[in-house]
Design an enzyme around this catalytic site. Structure first.
Site, mmCIF file in Angstrom:
data_model
loop_
_atom_site.group_PDB
_atom_site.id
_atom_site.type_symbol
_atom_site.label_atom_id
_atom_site.label_comp_id
_atom_site.label_asym_id
_atom_site.label_seq_id
_atom_site.Cartn_x
_atom_site.Cartn_y
_atom_site.Cartn_z
ATOM 1 N N HIS A 85 1.100 -1.058 -0.037
ATOM 2 C CA HIS A 85 0.087 -0.020 0.008
ATOM 3 C C HIS A 85 0.925 1.374 0.031
ATOM 4 O O HIS A 85 1.643 1.281 0.745
ATOM 5 C CB HIS A 85 -1.111 0.090 0.972
ATOM 6 C CG HIS A 85 -0.382 -0.097 2.727
ATOM 7 N ND1 HIS A 85 -0.177 1.069 3.312
ATOM 8 C CD2 HIS A 85 0.060 -1.242 3.231
ATOM 9 C CE1 HIS A 85 0.337 0.692 4.397
ATOM 10 N NE2 HIS A 85 0.304 -0.513 4.472
ATOM 11 N N ASP A 87 -0.694 4.282 0.738
ATOM 12 C CA ASP A 87 -1.261 5.365 1.636
ATOM 13 C C ASP A 87 -0.478 4.996 3.109
ATOM 14 O O ASP A 87 0.202 4.138 3.298
ATOM 15 C CB ASP A 87 -2.767 4.935 1.843
ATOM 16 C CG ASP A 87 -3.029 3.787 2.356
ATOM 17 O OD1 ASP A 87 -2.418 2.676 2.104
ATOM 18 O OD2 ASP A 87 -3.952 3.750 3.306
ATOM 19 N N GLU A 151 -5.189 0.993 2.396
ATOM 20 C CA GLU A 151 -5.035 -0.159 3.481
ATOM 21 C C GLU A 151 -5.126 0.360 5.065
ATOM 22 O O GLU A 151 -5.747 -0.045 6.008
ATOM 23 C CB GLU A 151 -3.629 -0.770 3.410
ATOM 24 C CG GLU A 151 -3.353 -1.946 4.129
ATOM 25 C CD GLU A 151 -3.105 -1.918 5.515
ATOM 26 O OE1 GLU A 151 -3.497 -2.918 6.069
ATOM 27 O OE2 GLU A 151 -2.568 -0.845 6.067
HETATM 28 N N1 BES Z 1 1.501 -3.189 7.850
HETATM 29 C C1 BES Z 1 0.434 -2.896 8.990
HETATM 30 C C2 BES Z 1 0.078 -4.255 9.566
HETATM 31 C C3 BES Z 1 1.152 -4.984 10.451
HETATM 32 C C4 BES Z 1 2.139 -4.242 11.024
HETATM 33 C C5 BES Z 1 1.378 -6.477 10.330
HETATM 34 C C6 BES Z 1 3.209 -4.998 11.683
HETATM 35 C C7 BES Z 1 2.274 -6.771 10.988
HETATM 36 C C8 BES Z 1 3.294 -6.410 11.443
HETATM 37 C C9 BES Z 1 -0.987 -2.196 8.183
HETATM 38 O O1 BES Z 1 -0.494 -1.130 7.544
HETATM 39 C C10 BES Z 1 -1.779 -1.941 9.274
HETATM 40 O O2 BES Z 1 -1.217 -0.944 10.091
HETATM 41 N N2 BES Z 1 -2.762 -2.631 9.573
HETATM 42 C C11 BES Z 1 -3.675 -1.998 10.587
HETATM 43 C C12 BES Z 1 -5.045 -2.465 9.933
HETATM 44 C C13 BES Z 1 -5.960 -1.469 9.100
HETATM 45 C C14 BES Z 1 -7.430 -2.048 8.885
HETATM 46 C C15 BES Z 1 -5.806 0.039 9.704
HETATM 47 C C16 BES Z 1 -3.518 -2.359 12.028
HETATM 48 O O3 BES Z 1 -3.144 -3.615 11.969
HETATM 49 O O4 BES Z 1 -3.946 -1.827 12.887
HETATM 50 MN MN MN Z 2 1.193 -1.763 6.187
HETATM 51 MN MN MN Z 3 -0.336 0.455 8.765
#
Ligand code: BES
Ligand code: MN
Ligand code: MN
Length: 458
Positions: A85, A87, A151
């Site tokens: 992503h 963003d 994302e």
């Molecule tokens: N890259 C992250 C998810 C992540 C971070 C997975 C570190 C494993 C280790 C992703 O960009 C993220 O922040 N996802 C959000 C969910 C989204 C629906 C806002 C999250 O996990 O809070």
């Molecule tokens: Mn991420």
């Molecule tokens: Mn993130």
């Protein structure tokens, strides 16, 4: 020249180009940045074309655009779909940054900027790996790219996009670099992600803000009520008290628990890093379990009444909280949202009005550690890090991963190069140059290993 020699002789330019991408404030949550977000999508498209994609396109969605790219060298070869992503999270609180979030600075071997690790830096590794392979004639398979712009706000429009672009997105595996490793000395691969249910609770007391002296003590205060409701959501053992919350949770076998807890974890260093005198969590589970394979409920924000400078005597009309729950197999996001709403309505005292709304959600995923893709990633990392990676479970969520499987029928491999100490979503987000270059070096090995394993099993 091979791909890693090409990388070696283009290191500075690869960094300079990433810095340009990091300058674009593509904050998906903030509509004031919609033009920047669009500009960032265009920049990703251009980078894909410059790196050697035959086609790349900025595709509109109902929200922020999604960038697709592809390079098909031979239809008989496997096709890897790279997801990431462009963003980023909002950068605030701004005053806690030591340099402005969208003016990247290289310091102590790290690049500091919002999105440096999550996920522009990791997306750009794939683009530069592509360039390195194209320029050295060493691309072993077909590549497709899907780099989305929503994302960080839950990928709400991506499911429809996947459904209407099934054919274009056909691939053998999805390759994702948007997760972290234990450390550069202890490489690891996340073999699962947690799901998510994100809720908002609004409590209304009197129909308007009141003088806290004239009415206080005689009228329900929504902040007090909300605080009491929230405080009741965990029991003494720090288990979530939402009725039915744990019902579908698959417990790990004793063997799985032993394996999971083999990952190095230094409790003292953990506490010191966070400046906490003790940890907290569900009784009977280790920190690695609490952050990887157990479901949780967290307050993300709470507000109401007067929060400005100085004091204002007021009994507010409303109080609100944002609450997220991390889910594990086989919990279902929608079901948990319903249980949560039902529970909050039940515990609400009769003298307030409570409104519960659901924000985004996503399902948990487990990626098998014996698949061709996992083995290819493990071997690639072993080659470039000189150490076998260990499988871990990630605590974060990437909602679209479950949909790749459900909508497109494609499994994923999570080959991330970030670190939990990179401050993603926090002030002073950074990404190690070592991690960045290691990623660019490792990706071609993955593609080669994966192609070989796929060809063998044909
Ligand atoms: N890259 C992250 C998810 C992540 C971070 C997975 C570190 C494993 C280790 C992703 O960009 C993220 O922040 N996802 C959000 C969910 C989204 C629906 C806002 C999250 O996990 O809070
Ligand atoms: Mn991420
Ligand atoms: Mn993130």
């Amino acid at each position: 020249m091979n791909a890693s020699q090409y990388l070696e002789s283009n290191k500075q330019r690869f960094l300079d180009e990433l810095i340009e991408l990091l300058r674009i404030p593509s904050v998906s949550a903030d509509s004031r940045h919609n033009e920047d977000t669009k500009r960032c999508a265009e920049a990703v498209k251009k980078a894909l074309l410059d790196a050697g994609c035959q086609k790349a396109e900025v595709c509109p969605t109902k929200g922020h655009p999604c960038v697709l790219g592809e390079l098909i060298i031979d239809p008989n070869l496997p096709t890897v779909l790279t997801y990431g992503h462009y963003d980023v999270q909002p950068p605030d609180p701004l005053d806690l940054w030591t340099s402005p979030p969208f003016e990247p600075v290289v310091k102590d071997g790290k690049i500091y900027a919002r999105g440096a690790c999550d996920d522009k830096g990791q997306v750009f590794m794939h683009i530069k790996a592509l360039e390195s392979m194209v320029k050295t004639n060493s691309l072993p398979c077909n590549l497709k790219f899907i780099i989305e712009g929503e994302e960080e706000v839950g990928s709400a429009n991506l499911e429809a996009f996947l459904k209407s672009n099934k054919k274009r997105l056909e691939a053998d595996i999805v390759l994702v670099s948007d997760t972290s490793m234990i450390s550069m000395e202890t490489p690891s691969i996340e073999s699962g992600l947690r799901g998510l249910t994100y809720m908002e609770v609004e409590v209304t007391g009197p129909n308007r803000d009141l003088h806290s002296g004239v009415f206080g003590g005689a009228v329900p205060n929504p902040i007090t009520v909300l605080a009491e409701m929230i405080a009741s959501l965990h029991d003494k053992k720090n288990k979530v008290k939402v009725k039915g919350f744990y019902k579908d949770v698959v417990e790990l076998t004793p063997e799985e628990r032993v394996a999971l807890n083999k990952a190095p974890f230094d409790l003292e260093a953990y506490k010191k890093d966070l400046d906490i005198s003790d940890i907290w969590g569900e009784e009977g589970y280790t920190t690695l379990e609490r952050t990887g394979v157990r479901p949780t409920l967290e307050l993300n924000g709470i507000w109401g009444g007067y929060t400005g400078e100085g004091a204002k005597t007021v009994l507010p009309s409303k109080a609100t909280a944002k609450i997220s729950m991390r889910l594990v197999p086989n919990q279902k996001s929608k079901k948990i949202a319903k249980l949560f709403e039902k529970h909050l309505m039940k515990i609400a005292p009769p003298y307030v009005k409570v409104k519960v709304t659901e924000h985004h959600g996503g399902e948990p995923v487990v990626t098998p550690t014996n698949s061709e893709a996992y083995l290819a990633a493990a071997k690639a990392i072993e080659t470039t890090f000189g150490k076998k990676p260990i499988p871990t479970r990630g605590g974060g969520s990437i909602p679209i991963i479950a949909l790749f499987e459900r909508v497109l029928g494609i499994k994923s491999v999570l080959m991330g190069f970030g670190l939990d100490s990179d401050n993603i979503h926090s002030p002073n987000e950074h990404y190690g140059l070592f991690n960045y270059y290691k990623g660019i070096e490792t990706i071609p090995h993955f593609l080669k290993n994966y192609t070989e394993l796929k060809q063998k099993s044909k």
